[in-house]
Every structure is written in C-alpha cells, then in structure tokens.
Motif scaffolding. Structure first.
Motif, mmCIF file in Angstrom:
data_model
loop_
_atom_site.group_PDB
_atom_site.id
_atom_site.type_symbol
_atom_site.label_atom_id
_atom_site.label_comp_id
_atom_site.label_asym_id
_atom_site.label_seq_id
_atom_site.Cartn_x
_atom_site.Cartn_y
_atom_site.Cartn_z
ATOM 1 N N ASN A 88 -6.795 35.160 7.684
ATOM 2 C CA ASN A 88 -5.593 35.374 8.491
ATOM 3 C C ASN A 88 -5.823 35.010 9.952
ATOM 4 O O ASN A 88 -4.974 34.380 10.591
ATOM 5 N N ARG A 89 -6.966 35.409 10.504
ATOM 6 C CA ARG A 89 -7.261 35.116 11.909
ATOM 7 C C ARG A 89 -7.481 33.618 12.116
ATOM 8 O O ARG A 89 -7.054 33.053 13.122
ATOM 9 N N ALA A 90 -8.128 32.961 11.166
ATOM 10 C CA ALA A 90 -8.333 31.511 11.267
ATOM 11 C C ALA A 90 -6.994 30.782 11.203
ATOM 12 O O ALA A 90 -6.763 29.825 11.946
ATOM 13 N N ARG A 91 -6.096 31.256 10.333
ATOM 14 C CA ARG A 91 -4.768 30.655 10.223
ATOM 15 C C ARG A 91 -3.990 30.824 11.529
ATOM 16 O O ARG A 91 -3.329 29.911 12.001
ATOM 17 N N LEU A 92 -4.101 32.016 12.158
ATOM 18 C CA LEU A 92 -3.444 32.256 13.439
ATOM 19 C C LEU A 92 -3.979 31.305 14.504
ATOM 20 O O LEU A 92 -3.206 30.679 15.237
ATOM 21 N N LEU A 93 -5.290 31.173 14.579
ATOM 22 C CA LEU A 93 -5.888 30.281 15.571
ATOM 23 C C LEU A 93 -5.444 28.838 15.335
ATOM 24 O O LEU A 93 -5.086 28.128 16.277
ATOM 25 N N MET A 94 -5.428 28.421 14.080
ATOM 26 C CA MET A 94 -5.008 27.055 13.768
ATOM 27 C C MET A 94 -3.552 26.835 14.187
ATOM 28 O O MET A 94 -3.206 25.794 14.750
ATOM 29 N N SER A 95 -2.703 27.819 13.952
ATOM 30 C CA SER A 95 -1.298 27.697 14.350
ATOM 31 C C SER A 95 -1.155 27.582 15.858
ATOM 32 O O SER A 95 -0.376 26.764 16.364
ATOM 33 N N LEU A 96 -1.906 28.404 16.590
ATOM 34 C CA LEU A 96 -1.845 28.353 18.046
ATOM 35 C C LEU A 96 -2.320 27.003 18.581
ATOM 36 O O LEU A 96 -1.702 26.425 19.478
ATOM 37 N N VAL A 97 -3.400 26.512 18.020
ATOM 38 C CA VAL A 97 -3.919 25.209 18.456
ATOM 39 C C VAL A 97 -2.932 24.100 18.101
ATOM 40 O O VAL A 97 -2.698 23.186 18.899
ATOM 41 N N ASN A 98 -2.319 24.195 16.923
ATOM 42 C CA ASN A 98 -1.353 23.164 16.510
ATOM 43 C C ASN A 98 -0.132 23.123 17.408
ATOM 44 O O ASN A 98 0.486 22.065 17.570
ATOM 45 N N ILE A 99 0.239 24.266 17.993
ATOM 46 C CA ILE A 99 1.368 24.278 18.929
ATOM 47 C C ILE A 99 1.093 23.329 20.091
ATOM 48 O O ILE A 99 1.953 22.557 20.506
ATOM 49 N N VAL A 100 -0.119 23.378 20.598
ATOM 50 C CA VAL A 100 -0.487 22.549 21.749
ATOM 51 C C VAL A 100 -0.848 21.135 21.309
ATOM 52 O O VAL A 100 -0.545 20.166 22.001
ATOM 53 N N ALA A 101 -1.473 20.999 20.134
ATOM 54 C CA ALA A 101 -1.977 19.695 19.699
ATOM 55 C C ALA A 101 -0.915 18.819 19.050
ATOM 56 O O ALA A 101 -1.130 17.613 18.897
ATOM 57 N N ALA A 102 0.217 19.375 18.672
ATOM 58 C CA ALA A 102 1.270 18.583 18.029
ATOM 59 C C ALA A 102 1.781 17.511 19.000
ATOM 60 O O ALA A 102 1.694 17.676 20.220
ATOM 61 N N PRO A 103 2.318 16.417 18.461
ATOM 62 C CA PRO A 103 2.877 15.387 19.345
ATOM 63 C C PRO A 103 3.918 16.004 20.294
ATOM 64 O O PRO A 103 4.846 16.669 19.866
ATOM 65 N N GLY A 104 3.701 15.817 21.572
ATOM 66 C CA GLY A 104 4.581 16.376 22.590
ATOM 67 C C GLY A 104 4.346 17.846 22.851
ATOM 68 O O GLY A 104 4.981 18.439 23.731
ATOM 69 N N GLY A 105 3.450 18.443 22.085
ATOM 70 C CA GLY A 105 3.186 19.869 22.221
ATOM 71 C C GLY A 105 2.586 20.242 23.559
ATOM 72 O O GLY A 105 2.954 21.261 24.155
ATOM 73 N N PHE A 106 1.667 19.408 24.043
ATOM 74 C CA PHE A 106 1.023 19.716 25.321
ATOM 75 C C PHE A 106 2.050 19.673 26.454
ATOM 76 O O PHE A 106 2.060 20.559 27.319
ATOM 77 N N GLU A 107 2.916 18.675 26.416
ATOM 78 C CA GLU A 107 3.947 18.574 27.443
ATOM 79 C C GLU A 107 4.887 19.773 27.387
ATOM 80 O O GLU A 107 5.270 20.343 28.409
ATOM 81 N N HIS A 108 5.242 20.162 26.167
ATOM 82 C CA HIS A 108 6.108 21.328 25.988
ATOM 83 C C HIS A 108 5.387 22.593 26.475
ATOM 84 O O HIS A 108 5.982 23.442 27.144
ATOM 85 N N PHE A 109 4.096 22.698 26.132
ATOM 86 C CA PHE A 109 3.280 23.833 26.553
ATOM 87 C C PHE A 109 3.216 23.907 28.081
ATOM 88 O O PHE A 109 3.333 24.987 28.662
ATOM 89 N N CYS A 110 3.049 22.756 28.725
ATOM 90 C CA CYS A 110 2.956 22.715 30.190
ATOM 91 C C CYS A 110 4.274 23.112 30.863
ATOM 92 O O CYS A 110 4.277 23.529 32.032
ATOM 93 N N ALA A 111 5.369 23.015 30.132
ATOM 94 C CA ALA A 111 6.667 23.380 30.700
ATOM 95 C C ALA A 111 6.875 24.896 30.745
ATOM 96 O O ALA A 111 7.750 25.381 31.459
ATOM 97 N N TYR A 112 6.032 25.644 30.005
ATOM 98 C CA TYR A 112 6.135 27.104 30.046
ATOM 99 C C TYR A 112 5.703 27.614 31.412
ATOM 100 O O TYR A 112 4.903 26.977 32.105
ATOM 101 N N PRO A 113 6.171 28.798 31.807
ATOM 102 C CA PRO A 113 5.689 29.391 33.060
ATOM 103 C C PRO A 113 4.178 29.609 32.986
ATOM 104 O O PRO A 113 3.619 29.808 31.904
ATOM 105 N N GLU A 114 3.550 29.554 34.136
ATOM 106 C CA GLU A 114 2.087 29.660 34.196
ATOM 107 C C GLU A 114 1.575 30.938 33.538
ATOM 108 O O GLU A 114 0.571 30.919 32.823
ATOM 109 N N SER A 115 2.249 32.058 33.710
ATOM 110 C CA SER A 115 1.797 33.320 33.116
ATOM 111 C C SER A 115 1.841 33.256 31.585
ATOM 112 O O SER A 115 0.961 33.783 30.903
ATOM 113 N N MET A 116 2.836 32.584 31.044
ATOM 114 C CA MET A 116 2.948 32.433 29.595
ATOM 115 C C MET A 116 1.847 31.517 29.063
ATOM 116 O O MET A 116 1.245 31.805 28.021
ATOM 117 N N ARG A 117 1.571 30.421 29.773
ATOM 118 C CA ARG A 117 0.475 29.518 29.366
ATOM 119 C C ARG A 117 -0.850 30.267 29.376
ATOM 120 O O ARG A 117 -1.644 30.157 28.435
#
Length: 124
Positions: A28-57
């Motif tokens: 379960n913890r490995a799946r959570l980590l993989m999901s979190l990493v995939n949010i940032v690693a997905a195409p356009g994910g990093f740009e979307h991630f960077c658009a979040y407020p600094e505290s959220m990032r």
C-alpha cells in the motif's frame, strides 16, 4: 484504515498503529509513493505541479520524502519477517521428517522382530 489504534502517553505523545499484514502495508505504501511520483512525472505533470502554491508543493514533496524514507525500515521488517517465517517453516519441516524417520525406524524394528519370531517358530 482498518484496525487503527491511537494511544497518547502522559507527555502528550501519540502513537498510531494499525493491525495489518506487513506485506500488505508495504504494498500500500509503495503504491502511494508511486502515485505521488506519477503525479509529477506524468506528461505536463511537473508544470502542473509547479503551478501549485509553494506551501502545497512543499507539503507534497515532504509527503513523498516521508513515504520514501518509511520504505527502508518497512522493507527491512518485511525481510526479517520472511526470514523468520522461512526458518519456522524449515524447522517444522525438519521436525516432520524426524518424526517420519522415527516412525519408519520403529516400523522396521517391529517388522524385524515379527520376522525373527516367525523364523524361530518355523525352525522348531
């Protein structure tokens, strides 16, 4: 979470525990980590991630780091559990072999004793 237990000591420190198979918890913890990493690693994910407020990032990165750091002791605990279980299964198998060998030896002694008695009766 199932079987969640929270206790607080007299100093106000909380301990949170969950009764779950260690392999299931690790998965379960490995799946959570993989999901979190995939949010940032997905195409356009990093740009979307960077658009979040600094505290959220920062919170998301802290969560990723804490989940990643948690994996090492979990993996060590899982390996220890697997090793212990393997030793216990091996010990049980060895005990079963010894019992089987003892039963076979007793059967052979009983068979020899019966044959010797029968041979003595035939010769007389």
């Amino acid at each position: 979470m199932t079987n969640l237990h929270i206790s607080v000591d007299p100093h106000g420190h909380a301990t949170v525990s969950q009764l779950v198979q260690i392999s299931e918890h690790c998965a379960n913890r490995a799946r959570l980590l993989m999901s979190l990493v995939n949010i940032v690693a997905a195409p356009g994910g990093f740009e979307h991630f960077c658009a979040y407020p600094e505290s959220m990032r920062r919170d998301m990165l802290d969560l990723m780091r804490s989940v990643a750091e948690e994996q090492l002791p979990l993996i060590a605990a899982l390996e220890e559990h697997a090793t212990k279980s393997g030793y216990e299964r091996g010990g049980q198998a060895a005990r079963e072999v010894l019992v089987h060998e003892e039963q076979a030896a007793n059967s052979a002694l009983h068979y020899d004793a019966e044959n010797q008695a029968a041979q003595l009766m035939i010769h007389h």
